[in-house]
Design a protein around this motif. Structure first.
Motif, PDB file in Angstrom:
ATOM      1  N   THR A 196      18.867  -3.322 -34.768  1.00  0.00           N
ATOM      2  CA  THR A 196      18.625  -3.845 -33.424  1.00  0.00           C
ATOM      3  C   THR A 196      19.476  -3.008 -32.469  1.00  0.00           C
ATOM      4  OG1 THR A 196      20.445  -5.431 -33.485  1.00  0.00           O
ATOM      5  CG2 THR A 196      18.321  -6.152 -34.399  1.00  0.00           C
ATOM      6  N   GLU A 291       7.705  -7.945 -41.374  1.00  0.00           N
ATOM      7  CA  GLU A 291       8.202  -9.095 -40.609  1.00  0.00           C
ATOM      8  C   GLU A 291       9.630  -8.847 -40.131  1.00  0.00           C
ATOM      9  OE1 GLU A 291       7.856 -12.328 -38.549  1.00  0.00           O
ATOM     10  OE2 GLU A 291       6.223 -11.843 -39.926  1.00  0.00           O
ATOM     11  N   ALA A 292      10.448  -8.243 -40.997  1.00  0.00           N
ATOM     12  CA  ALA A 292      11.828  -7.932 -40.609  1.00  0.00           C
ATOM     13  C   ALA A 292      11.858  -6.910 -39.479  1.00  0.00           C
ATOM     14  CB  ALA A 292      12.599  -7.414 -41.823  1.00  0.00           C
ATOM     15  N   ASN A 295      10.993  -8.659 -36.211  1.00  0.00           N
ATOM     16  CA  ASN A 295      12.118  -9.488 -35.758  1.00  0.00           C
ATOM     17  C   ASN A 295      13.237  -8.667 -35.132  1.00  0.00           C
ATOM     18  OD1 ASN A 295      10.892 -11.877 -36.524  1.00  0.00           O
ATOM     19  ND2 ASN A 295      11.820 -11.903 -38.561  1.00  0.00           N
ATOM     20  N   CYS A 296      13.371  -7.410 -35.543  1.00  0.00           N
ATOM     21  CA  CYS A 296      14.406  -6.561 -34.935  1.00  0.00           C
ATOM     22  C   CYS A 296      14.198  -6.418 -33.437  1.00  0.00           C
ATOM     23  CB  CYS A 296      14.406  -5.181 -35.594  1.00  0.00           C
ATOM     24  SG  CYS A 296      15.147  -5.127 -37.230  1.00  0.00           S
ATOM     25  N   ARG A 298      13.176  -8.647 -31.549  1.00  0.00           N
ATOM     26  CA  ARG A 298      13.623  -9.902 -30.941  1.00  0.00           C
ATOM     27  C   ARG A 298      15.152 -10.011 -31.032  1.00  0.00           C
ATOM     28  NH1 ARG A 298       9.327 -12.318 -34.669  1.00  0.00           N
ATOM     29  NH2 ARG A 298       7.427 -12.451 -33.409  1.00  0.00           N
ATOM     30  N   GLU A 300      16.771  -9.952 -33.888  1.00  0.00           N
ATOM     31  CA  GLU A 300      17.123 -10.698 -35.098  1.00  0.00           C
ATOM     32  C   GLU A 300      17.163  -9.768 -36.299  1.00  0.00           C
ATOM     33  OE1 GLU A 300      14.127 -13.670 -35.449  1.00  0.00           O
ATOM     34  OE2 GLU A 300      14.466 -14.480 -33.432  1.00  0.00           O
ATOM     35  N   PRO A 302      17.995  -9.878 -40.684  1.00  0.00           N
ATOM     36  CA  PRO A 302      18.169 -10.844 -41.781  1.00  0.00           C
ATOM     37  C   PRO A 302      19.514 -10.682 -42.486  1.00  0.00           C
ATOM     38  CG  PRO A 302      16.846  -9.015 -42.534  1.00  0.00           C
ATOM     39  CD  PRO A 302      17.101  -8.776 -41.072  1.00  0.00           C
TER      40      PRO A 302
END
Length: 398
Positions: A196, A291-292, A295-296, A298, A300, A302
């Motif tokens: 991120t 999916e990961a 999410n980055c 956003r 986020e 994991p």
């Protein structure tokens, strides 16, 4: 977010990961393999097989194909070969690092200078014109992209000039920027990461299969991965890779290639995109990388996933021009395979034919299983050659 367009030279692994994550996926790539089509809502052929052509691709061609799919896309995800595409006119977000960050990280010559400044071990680099300064042996390669298939070693000045002449024949326009790099011995490896704007996380260290003779005739071709790569230097490699993600401002799924030498890990290059190791990382950890990646963007990231098994991927290259009939396709489908060519397609000499997979308690067992599968396919092709005299693309059949 539901409707995703994935574009690139070869998008199968990204497409299938996105499908498993529950997205409606469309794809534009140069292969449109059997298993890619099964995972997509719709797909289109990218009629461009040359990396130089890909970098010059007019974004308007992508926009035309987007409209033809009949979906309102929530995001575009570029894969290999289209990392440089100017996406400013796309009607939806592009889930990728900024074009500037991608250019800086992808260019091997720029990267070498930055690594020198950071004090990170890397091979010495030369310009092709610096013949008096070069210490042999050296590796010659395109400064951007290539997948290893164009890499050549020169052990003296005569071989150096011969390789330069070979490159000039491959690209008469002279547009390909050639990089000369110190040739080092070691184990090719990589680190797969997520990033991120504020943090980076190493997911796995992978051993790379480069020029594996039972998979390819090309000595430096990328032939797959084994995840994980067990080494005492894993922590050091992960730390260096995370440092580089933040240094270059890269986002989402990225990778760093290393050579593990007697003196420790040496950084070779950064891949600012999804990597070929996506399959083995997912199979070894049960993490969905697409999916990961989403999410980055956003902000986020994991928890670091645990490795549950060894996973291996082998990219099997064709050693001749092959017409893919239904019988050969069924033989490939009979293995644990992906990147499955459709019946009626043609695989050229030294082009990827298919990918094979294996999971096992050890890396050695996984590789042994891969080799057995590759030998079964090659034996079938050889038997057909003996029976028919040829297994080429018949005139007019394609």
């Amino acid at each position: 977010m539901q409707n995703i367009l994935i574009i690139g030279f070869d998008t199968r692994n990204i497409v299938c990961s996105a499908k498993r994550a529950g997205y409606t996926v469309c794809s534009i790539d140069a292969f449109r393999d059997h298993d890619l089509r099964k995972c997509t809502y719709a797909s289109a052929l990218l009629e461009c097989r040359d990396p130089r052509e890909l970098r010059k691709l007019d974004p308007a061609r992508i926009l035309e194909r987007m409209e033809g799919f009949g979906l309102d896309f929530d995001a575009v995800v570029p894969g290999s070969g289209l990392e440089y595409l100017d996406c400013r006119n796309f009607p939806c977000p592009v889930l990728a690092s900024s074009p500037q960050a991608v250019r800086e990280a992808s260019d091997k010559r720029r990267l070498a200078k930055r690594l020198e400044t950071l004090g990170i071990p890397h091979p010495a680099c030369y310009s092709p014109e610096e013949t008096d300064a070069i210490e042999f042996p050296v590796m010659l390669k395109p400064a951007a992209g290539g997948g290893g298939i164009f890499n050549r070693v020169a052990r003296n000045r005569e071989e150096f000039q011969a390789v330069l002449e070979e490159f000039s024949l491959l690209d008469p326009t002279g547009e390909t920027d050639i990089m000369v790099q110190e040739f080092l011995e070691g184990t090719p490896s990589s680190v797969s990461l997520l990033a991120t704007e504020k943090e980076a996380l190493s997911l796995a260290v992978n051993e790379q299969l480069i020029g594996t003779p039972w998979l390819s005739r090309m000595p430096f071709a990328y032939c797959g991965n084994v995840t994980p790569f067990r080494t005492e230097h894993a922590g050091e490699m992960e730390k260096l890779a995370e440092e580089l993600m933040l240094e270059f401002g890269l986002l989402g799924s990225n990778g760093v290639d290393f050579l593990l030498t007697e003196k420790g890990p040496v950084v070779l290059e950064i891949n600012p995109r999804f990597q070929g190791s996506l399959d083995t990382v997912e199979r070894a950890t049960d993490l969905n990388l697409f999916e990961a990646h989403v999410n980055c963007f956003r902000g986020e990231i994991p928890e670091k996933p645990s490795v549950k098994r060894f996973a291996a991927r082998g990219v099997l290259y064709s050693d001749r021009e092959l017409f893919i009939d239904r019988t050969l396709m069924d033989v490939i489908l009979g293995e644990e395979s992906a990147d499955i060519p459709c019946s009626g397609s043609v695989a050229g000499p030294d082009e990827p034919l298919t990918s094979l997979f294996a999971c096992a308690p050890t890396g050695e067992e996984a590789l042994h299983s891969l080799k057995e599968g590759a030998e079964r396919i090659k034996d079938f092709i050889d038997r057909e050659m003996e029976k028919q005299g040829e297994y080429l693309s018949p005139a007019g059949k394609t």
